[in-house]
Design a protein around this motif. Sequence first.
Motif, mmCIF file in Angstrom:
data_model
loop_
_atom_site.group_PDB
_atom_site.id
_atom_site.type_symbol
_atom_site.label_atom_id
_atom_site.label_comp_id
_atom_site.label_asym_id
_atom_site.label_seq_id
_atom_site.Cartn_x
_atom_site.Cartn_y
_atom_site.Cartn_z
ATOM 1 N N GLY A 129 0.822 -1.215 0.000
ATOM 2 C CA GLY A 129 0.000 0.000 0.000
ATOM 3 C C GLY A 129 0.849 1.255 0.000
ATOM 4 N N GLY A 130 0.196 2.379 0.327
ATOM 5 C CA GLY A 130 0.924 3.635 0.415
ATOM 6 C C GLY A 130 1.657 4.004 -0.859
ATOM 7 N N GLY A 131 1.071 3.632 -2.010
ATOM 8 C CA GLY A 131 1.683 3.984 -3.284
ATOM 9 C C GLY A 131 2.664 2.956 -3.825
ATOM 10 N N ILE A 132 2.912 1.902 -3.040
ATOM 11 C CA ILE A 132 3.867 0.870 -3.476
ATOM 12 C C ILE A 132 3.234 -0.017 -4.547
ATOM 13 N N THR A 139 12.915 5.292 3.616
ATOM 14 C CA THR A 139 11.875 4.913 2.664
ATOM 15 C C THR A 139 10.485 5.222 3.213
ATOM 16 N N ILE A 140 10.268 4.889 4.485
ATOM 17 C CA ILE A 140 8.958 5.161 5.101
ATOM 18 C C ILE A 140 8.683 6.665 5.084
ATOM 19 N N LEU A 141 9.663 7.454 5.523
ATOM 20 C CA LEU A 141 9.480 8.910 5.524
ATOM 21 C C LEU A 141 9.234 9.396 4.100
ATOM 22 N N GLY A 142 10.002 8.859 3.154
ATOM 23 C CA GLY A 142 9.865 9.280 1.764
ATOM 24 C C GLY A 142 8.469 9.034 1.220
ATOM 25 N N GLY A 145 20.733 5.990 5.692
ATOM 26 C CA GLY A 145 19.529 6.145 4.884
ATOM 27 C C GLY A 145 19.794 6.466 3.431
ATOM 28 N N GLU A 146 21.006 6.134 2.940
ATOM 29 C CA GLU A 146 21.329 6.455 1.547
ATOM 30 C C GLU A 146 20.564 5.580 0.557
ATOM 31 N N ASN A 147 20.291 4.340 0.960
ATOM 32 C CA ASN A 147 19.590 3.429 0.041
ATOM 33 C C ASN A 147 18.076 3.594 0.207
ATOM 34 N N ASN A 148 17.596 4.778 -0.131
ATOM 35 C CA ASN A 148 16.169 5.086 -0.046
ATOM 36 C C ASN A 148 15.449 4.379 -1.205
ATOM 37 N N LEU A 149 14.470 3.530 -0.869
ATOM 38 C CA LEU A 149 13.873 2.660 -1.889
ATOM 39 C C LEU A 149 12.680 3.278 -2.617
ATOM 40 N N VAL A 150 12.289 4.489 -2.232
ATOM 41 C CA VAL A 150 11.013 5.018 -2.716
ATOM 42 C C VAL A 150 10.863 4.930 -4.235
ATOM 43 N N SER A 151 11.875 5.390 -4.974
ATOM 44 C CA SER A 151 11.724 5.435 -6.438
ATOM 45 C C SER A 151 11.565 4.032 -7.019
ATOM 46 N N ARG A 152 12.073 3.025 -6.308
ATOM 47 C CA ARG A 152 11.964 1.650 -6.830
ATOM 48 C C ARG A 152 10.679 0.964 -6.398
ATOM 49 N N LEU A 153 10.017 1.514 -5.394
ATOM 50 C CA LEU A 153 8.814 0.843 -4.881
ATOM 51 C C LEU A 153 7.530 1.381 -5.504
#
Lengths: 131, 493
Positions: B424-427, B456-459, B484-492
């Motif tokens: 969820g949450g856009g994932i 990732t959660i914050l993102g 927190g460099e490996n922020n997954l947002v763009s991939r999720l």
Amino acid sequence: MLDLRESLRRSVYMYAKRTFRLPMLETFDAPDSTLSCARRDVTNVAPQALALMNNEFVIARAREFADRLRKLGGDNPEAWVDKGWEIALGRAPSAAERAKALAMLDRPGTTPALANFCLMLFNLNEFVYVD
Amino acid sequence: MSTESLWRLLHHSPHYSSRRDFLAHAGGGFGMVALSAMLQQEGLIAAAPEVNPLAPKRPHFPAKAKHVIYLFMHGGPSHIDTFDPKPLLGKLNGQQLPESLRNVRLQFTNAAEAPLLASQRKFARHGQSGIEVSDLFPNVARFVDDLAVIRSCHHEAFVHGMALNLMNTGSPRMGFPSVGSWIVYGLGSESQNLPAYMVMLEGGTKAGPPVYGSGFLPATYQGTVLRDKGEPFLNIRPPAGMSPDEQRDLLANVKWFDEQHLAGRQDDSNLSARISAYELAFRMQINAPELVDLSKEAGETRALYGIDEEGTRAFGTKCLLARRMVERGVRFIQLYSGGLLNGDDWDGHAECDKNHQRMAARVDKPIAGLLEDLKRRGLLESTLVIWGGDFGRTPITDGQLRDGGGYRGGRDHNPYGFTMWMSGGGIKGGKVIGATDEIGFKAVQDPVHINDIHATILGLLGLDHKKLTYLFQGRNFRLTDVGGENNLVSRLV
């Protein structure tokens, strides 16, 4: 049975578990005891209002305050109001305040009006904040 | 103070809400007064102190998720028996670890001695994505196309206390703000009637209340525990015998006297803040009982969460309450499966397989029910659901011996590689991120540290983890500290 003589004492120092904050103190922004605290936060949030409105400890203190006022003022509601104001707020009530308070004491209800009056005093901004 | 550091101070510390506050912090004394007045005119600091610390705030960038439900499996669920199949482990059962892994440090186990322990679970591919899930989660497996399964999570702590702190606050030490506190600090509250951050426990956590505490953030951002017995919140019920009318009268009187008192003291915002706190308190009194009253939920909904079955009732009720909280604007909700009591959480040191069968049976149906219910109500879009625990578990047997000798068929704590999933949450679901080695001991491909998870959660909530800071003990702290460099947002998404 809770022995009141044993538990109703002021705490000079007391046993505290580091990761457990006393709920009442925590509600009123006691700092986290796992860290040093250079400056305390001060918040004004609903759980604090709930604690002063409903918490058993606070209610019990209000009842005892009512007993004290009755001892001091006898059967005279005006004396209750004046003494209550003096003890809780350190001043005499204005004429308008006294009239409002007396109206409160005159109201019939399921809980004793004088105890409610004392609870009301504990909840006032003026009681919580010193000028 | 340089212009640059002043700029940072102003922009990264929304805590300077007033002139007085700013001056006190800046430490510049009178020399700063003129500057402070100038900045105030420029709108860089607020003229009047912020009255409500929970007022809704704009995110740093458009958010995908508005709410979070964090499902926490206390004790540490085994990834290799649930969401990370390791067929090779079955072949190597009873053998020693390869030389290269024998010096890995564990809490109770000497990695040079304890033999590998195969999983007794059966894995199968599910959904369009074909992601493999074990038979411990047959219901959750139906939603695998909605899940992003992160198989390369890791952190540094192989002890519960530190691991619980890490998973919840990003630091192994006590006293740091929890994820939920950071989020409410960053976004404020959506609800006028309920706390923004709520926690449902099963008897507490091994790291105590700090895991949902606000640490050095103001206490107003801490998690509120929804109690599972008696009244839902502390102090929510009027004193015994006091009727609602009587209480309303009492509060009306409080307000009347407070307003008298306020005249001539308008410059003290604390006084009016306190008056509004009473209004919210009164609304909470009315709304809290409504939140926990499940009688109006359809029988079919209750069945979906397993509320009418003995084994799933406790966790199912929590999951349904979580959905109701989301509907009522609660920002961050954390649910625990298992707690303080040894042997009644996911801490499978002995007979891990039996332990996990018992624990998974309590949560599988409720979690699937929650996903389905959120989905059909259109809430999953804006609600991020996270599944995880303290850490994963070891592919070797737990080193503690049973009385009379012999291993106990359990698994020790493993922070070096474990699985979390999000939904969820856009994932976009049906995804696997990263991998552990062939036996599931260490994250080797695309490692995702707990700081990365937090970033990732914050993102997903529209917050830049590098900008969400709080000045404490002389420096700006953040949830992800220096990670927190490996922020997954763009991939999720």
